[in-house]
Design an enzyme around this catalytic site. Structure first.
Site, mmCIF file in Angstrom:
data_model
loop_
_atom_site.group_PDB
_atom_site.id
_atom_site.type_symbol
_atom_site.label_atom_id
_atom_site.label_comp_id
_atom_site.label_asym_id
_atom_site.label_seq_id
_atom_site.Cartn_x
_atom_site.Cartn_y
_atom_site.Cartn_z
ATOM 1 N N GLU A 122 0.826 -1.221 0.000
ATOM 2 C CA GLU A 122 0.000 0.000 0.000
ATOM 3 C C GLU A 122 0.853 1.261 0.000
ATOM 4 O OE1 GLU A 122 -2.711 -0.641 3.338
ATOM 5 O OE2 GLU A 122 -4.064 -1.754 2.025
ATOM 6 N N ASP A 161 -8.187 -9.238 4.028
ATOM 7 C CA ASP A 161 -7.982 -8.107 4.930
ATOM 8 C C ASP A 161 -9.051 -8.007 6.013
ATOM 9 O OD1 ASP A 161 -7.035 -5.850 6.075
ATOM 10 O OD2 ASP A 161 -7.640 -4.481 4.479
ATOM 11 N N GLU A 200 -12.552 -2.371 12.347
ATOM 12 C CA GLU A 200 -12.508 -1.657 11.067
ATOM 13 C C GLU A 200 -13.637 -2.101 10.139
ATOM 14 O OE1 GLU A 200 -8.840 -2.174 8.886
ATOM 15 O OE2 GLU A 200 -9.643 -1.188 7.097
HETATM 16 C C1 BDP Z 1 -6.151 -2.352 6.081
HETATM 17 C C2 BDP Z 1 -6.479 -0.968 6.527
HETATM 18 C C3 BDP Z 1 -5.351 0.007 6.353
HETATM 19 C C4 BDP Z 1 -4.090 -0.588 6.933
HETATM 20 C C5 BDP Z 1 -3.797 -1.894 6.272
HETATM 21 C C6 BDP Z 1 -2.633 -2.643 6.904
HETATM 22 O O1 BDP Z 1 -7.610 -0.529 5.810
HETATM 23 O O2 BDP Z 1 -5.725 1.206 6.979
HETATM 24 O O3 BDP Z 1 -3.016 0.285 6.787
HETATM 25 O O4 BDP Z 1 -4.881 -2.767 6.404
HETATM 26 O O5 BDP Z 1 -2.902 -3.604 7.613
HETATM 27 O O6 BDP Z 1 -7.001 -3.197 6.813
HETATM 28 O O7 BDP Z 1 -1.490 -2.307 6.678
#
Ligand code: BDP
Length: 654
Positions: A247, A320, A348
Site C-alpha cells: 500500500e 484483509d 474496522e
Molecule cells: C487495512 C487498513 C489500512 C491498513 C492496512 C494494513 O484498511 O488502513 O493500513 O490494512 O494492515 O485493513 O497495513
C-alpha cells in the site's frame, strides 16, 4: 465478589519476590496494589525458580494454602503479576482461591499493534485520539498509560508496538526516541516491552542517505547505529514491526531486494541486543488476478531464508480482516519460518465502535484451522484510544480482553472468556445477576459476530464496504481510477448467472494454496462449507443450498437473520440494565439501536443491489426495504471517524 469495606483487608501480603533481603520490585508492588483493590484475602507472592511446571518466565502457580490464604509463585515478577490477576479472575465466581492451578502461556510474545500516528490520529481507531500524547512527552506522563498497562497485564499482554505500521520515519528521530523511552519506562513494570513500527526508508528520510538498499553497507551501518541508540535508552526494547512494499510503503523490493533481505538486515542490527523483527506478509499488487493469492505467492518461496530473529506476521485471512475469511494459506506453508498471526481487535470492518461484535468466536474459528502450536506469537491490532473507557465503548473492551486471553491460551472457549469478562467489567455485582440475564447477555455476545457476518456479507461474500471508511455498504462502488482490487465488484462479481469469486481450479485457483484435504473440500461446490461458498465459488442464483432453498433465497434469509438477531439484543440489554456498572447501559443502548438500523441498511441496500442481477423477488417473510436502491446509493458518510450513537447513521448522512 465486591471489594467492599469489610473485605478490604490485605492482612498479610508478603512480597518476597526479590529475595528476603531485597525490597520487592515494582511489578510485585503493582501486583500487591491490584490484589489490595480486588481480592479480599491474604496472599503471598513468591519467586520460584525450582518448580519444573513453571517452564517459562511468565508461567505461574496459584494455590490455596491450608489456612485458606492464597499463594502465587512464578519464576519472574511479571509472572507474579499475571498470577495475581488470575487469582482475582478465578475467585470472582465463588470468592475462593483455586486449589492448585498452573498456567503456562502458549506464546512468549503476546503483542498489541497500535496503528497510532504521531499527529494523534489513529488509523482505523474508533476510541478517540491516540492514547500516546506525543506533544506532551517526555515531560508529561498521562495517567492513562498506567491504566492501559494494567489492563494489558490483567490478560497477559506483554508487548506494545506504539505506532502505525504506516510508519512515519520521525519515530526514530532522537527527539521521538526520548518520548518512546518515557512510555517504555511506564510499561516495563507491567511486564510490557515496547516495540516500534519502522519505515524502511528511514535512513533516507532522517539522514538523507541516497538509498535504503538493505545490502548497502552505509544503510546497514545506519540501522545498527540506530539500534545502539535505541538500546542505550531502552535496554529491554523489543524490536521492529515492518510493513514493507505494501500500500505504498517503501521496502526492499524498491531496491531490487527480497523481503527476506530487507528483514534480515534489520534483524542483524537488532541481534546484538536481543531484539526481533516482525515482518508483515500483508502485501498485494495488481499483478496477479487474485489479491487473495498474493501474500502466499510472494512469501512462500522465501521459506527458510529469514534470519532466526525474524517472525513473519500474517493476517488471519488472505485478504484483509473481513467479517469472515478462510484462514490465510500461508499459515503452515513455511515450515522453516517462524510465523505469528495478526488479528484485528479494532472493528474496522465490523461496525467500528457502534456495533457489538464479540470477536472471540472469530478467533476460535481461526484456531480451528491453524494449529496454535504452529505459531510462535500472536499480535492484535488494538482498539485503544484516549476515550474515557479507552475502547470507545465499554463493550468493545471485551475484545481487548478476549484477545489477551486467547493470546495466552488459544484453546479457551469464547463462552468462558465472555463469562470472565462480564463478571469483571460489565456487572456491578456479578453474584447478584440472575442466571437468565447472565445467559442472555452471554448468548448476545456469542451471537454478535455471526450476526454482523449475516447482515453485512453472508455466505462468503467479502469487501462490500464503502470505499474509504469501511463502515456502510457499497457493493456498487465505483471510484474512477481506483485499483480494481479496492472495489467491491472485484470481490462479489455479481452477474446474471450468479455471484461470488471463482477461486476454484477452474478460476483463480487460489484454492490450490491450501493443503490437499482442504483443497478438495473448498474446490467442490457441493462440499465447500456454505459460510465460504461465495469466497471460493461463483455460484448460480438458483444453486440449491443444504437447506433446500436457492442461493438467492438463502442470501435473503441470511441477511434478514442478521437483522433479527440484532433486534433481539435490545431487550437483552434492557433486562440487564439493573445489573450493569454505572454508565454502561447508557453508553450501549443508543449503539444497539444504531446497530439495528445499520443492519437494515446493510440488508436492504445489498439485497436491492443484488436483485438487479438475480432478478428474483424477495422470498416470503423478508421485510420489504424502506428505501429505494437509488436512495441508498446516495448515502455519503464522512471519511473521518464517526462515533455515532444515534438511531440511524443513515438518516444523519443522507
Ligand atoms: C487495512 C487498513 C489500512 C491498513 C492496512 C494494513 O484498511 O488502513 O493500513 O490494512 O494492515 O485493513 O497495513
Amino acid at each position: 465478589m465486591k471489594p467492599g469495606a469489610i473485605f478490604y483487608t490485605m492482612l498479610a501480603l508478603v512480597c518476597v519476590a526479590c529475595g528476603a533481603d531485597k525490597p520487592a520490585g515494582e511489578s510485585c508492588a503493582i501486583a500487591a496494589e491490584y490484589l489490595a483493590e480486588h481480592y479480599p484475602g491474604t496472599v503471598s507472592l513468591d519467586i520460584d525458580t525450582a518448580d519444573t511446571a513453571l517452564s517459562v518466565p511468565d508461567a505461574f502457580r496459584v494455590r490455596r494454602e491450608a489456612d485458606g490464604s492464597a499463594r502465587v509463585t512464578s519464576p519472574s515478577e511479571a509472572g507474579l503479576l499475571y498470577g495475581a490477576c488470575a487469582l482475582v479472575r478465578m475467585s470472582a465466581q465463588d470468592g475462593t482461591a483455586p486449589l492448585d492451578t498452573v498456567e503456562v502461556p502458549a506464546y512468549s510474545l503476546r503483542v498489541l499493534n497500535h496503528w497510532d500516528n504521531l499527529d494523534g490520529t489513529v488509523e482505523r481507531g474508533y476510541a478517540g485520539r491516540s492514547i500516546w500524547k506525543w506533544d506532551e512527552l517526555p515531560d508529561k506522563i498521562s495517567p492513562q498509560y498506567a491504566d492501559y498497562a494494567m489492563r494489558c497485564a490483567e490478560v497477559g499482554i506483554n508487548g506494545a508496538v506504539l505506532n502505525n505500521v504506516n510508519a512515519s520515519p520521525r519515530i526514530l528521530s532522537s527527539d521521538y526516541l526520548e518520548k518512546v523511552k518515557a512510555i517504555a519506562d511506564v510499561l516495563r513494570p507491567y511486564g510490557i516491552r515496547t516495540y516500534l513500527s519502522v519505515n524502511f526508508a528511514s535512513p533516507m528520510a532522517l539522514d538523507s542517505l541516497p538509498t535504503a538498499d538493505p545490502l548497502d553497507p552505509a544503510v546497514r551501518r545506519w540501522w545498527s547505529d540506530k539500534a545502539d541508540e535505541i538500546y542505550d535508552l531502552i535496554p529491554d526494547f523489543g524490536g521492529f514491526l515492518v510493513k514493507a512494499n505494501s500500500e505504498g510503503q517503501p521496502g526492499p523490493c524498491d531496491f531490487g531486494r527480497s523481503h527476506a533481505e530487507g528483514a534480515n538486515m534489520l534483524a542483524e542490527a537488532l541481534r546484538p541486543h536481543g531484539g526481533i523483527v516482525m515482518w508483515r506478509a500483508f502485501v498485494y499488487s495488481p499483478a496477479d488476478a487474485d489479491r487473495a493469492k498474493q501474500a502466499y505467492l510472494e512469501f512462500q518461496p522465501l521459506d527458510g531464508s529469514f534470519a532466526d530473529n525474524v517472525i513473519l506476521q500474517i493476517k488471519n485471512g488472505p485478504v484483509d480482516f473481513q467479517p469472515r475469511e478462510p484462514y490465510s494459506p500461508l499459515f503452515g506453508a513455511m515450515p522453516a519460518t517462524p510465523q505469528m498471526a495478526e488479528l484485528q481487535i479494532t472493528q474496522e470492518y465490523l461496525g467500528h465502535s457502534n456495533h457489538v461484535a464479540y470477536l472471540a468466536p472469530m478467533w476460535q474459528e481461526f484456531f480451528s484451522y491453524v494449529d496454535p502450536a504452529s505459531l510462535v506469537a500472536v499480535a492484535g491490532v488494538a482498539n485503544v484510544g484516549d476515550s474515557e473507557c479507552l475502547t470507545g465503548n465499554p463493550v468493545a473492551d471485551a475484545n481487548w480482553y478476549a484477545f489477551g486471553r486467547m493470546a495466552w491460551n488459544p484453546r479457551l472457549s469464547p463462552a468462558q472468556i465472555a463469562d470472565e469478562w462480564t463478571a469483571r467489567s460489565l456487572y456491578a455485582d456479578a453474584a447478584s445477576v440472575p442466571d437468565s440475564v447472565r445467559a442472555a447477555v452471554r448468548d448476545m455476545l456469542l451471537a454478535s459476530r455471526e450476526a454482523v457476518v449475516d447482515y453485512m456479507m453472508p455466505l462468503g461474500l467479502h469487501h462490500l464496504f464503502a470505499f474509504g471508511h469501511h463502515y456502510g455498504p457499497e457493493p456498487w462502488c465505483d471510484v474512477p481510477g481506483a485499483r480494481p482490487d479496492w472495489l467491491p465488484r472485484y470481490y462479489h462479481r455479481a452477474d446474471r448467472v450468479g455471484i461470488g469469486f471463482d477461486r476454484t481450479s477452474g478460476g483463480s485457483n487460489a484454492v490450490a494454496q491450501y493443503p490437499d484435504s482442504l483443497y478438495a473440500l473448498f474446490n467442490n461446490i457441493d462440499s465447500c462449507p456454505e459460510e465460504f461458498l461465495l469466497w471460493f465459488h461463483h455460484a448460480p442464483w438458483t444453486h440449491r443450498m443444504r437447506s433446500g432453498r436457492t442461493l438467492w433465497d438463502e442470501l435473503c434469509y441470511a441477511y434478514d437473520r442478521g437483522v433479527r438477531t440484532v433486534d433481539g439484543f435490545i431487550p437483552v440489554w434492557e433486562a440487564a440494565r439493573p445489573y450493569l456498572k454505572p454508565g454502561v447501559y447508557e453508553a450501549m443502548a443508543p449503539r444497539l439501536r444504531t446497530q439495528a438500523a445499520d443492519a437494515r441498511w446493510w440488508r436492504d441496500a445489498c439485497l436491492l443491489y443484488f436483485a438487479q442481477f438475480s432478478r428474483m423477488p424477495l422470498p416470503a417473510g423478508i421485510e420489504a426495504p424502506s428505501r429505494t436502491l437509488e436512495e441508498y446509493m446516495k448515502v455519503q458518510l464522512p471519511i473521518s471517524n464517526f462515533e455515532c450513537p444515534s438511531d440511524s447513521l443513515l438518516n444523519l448522512y443522507r
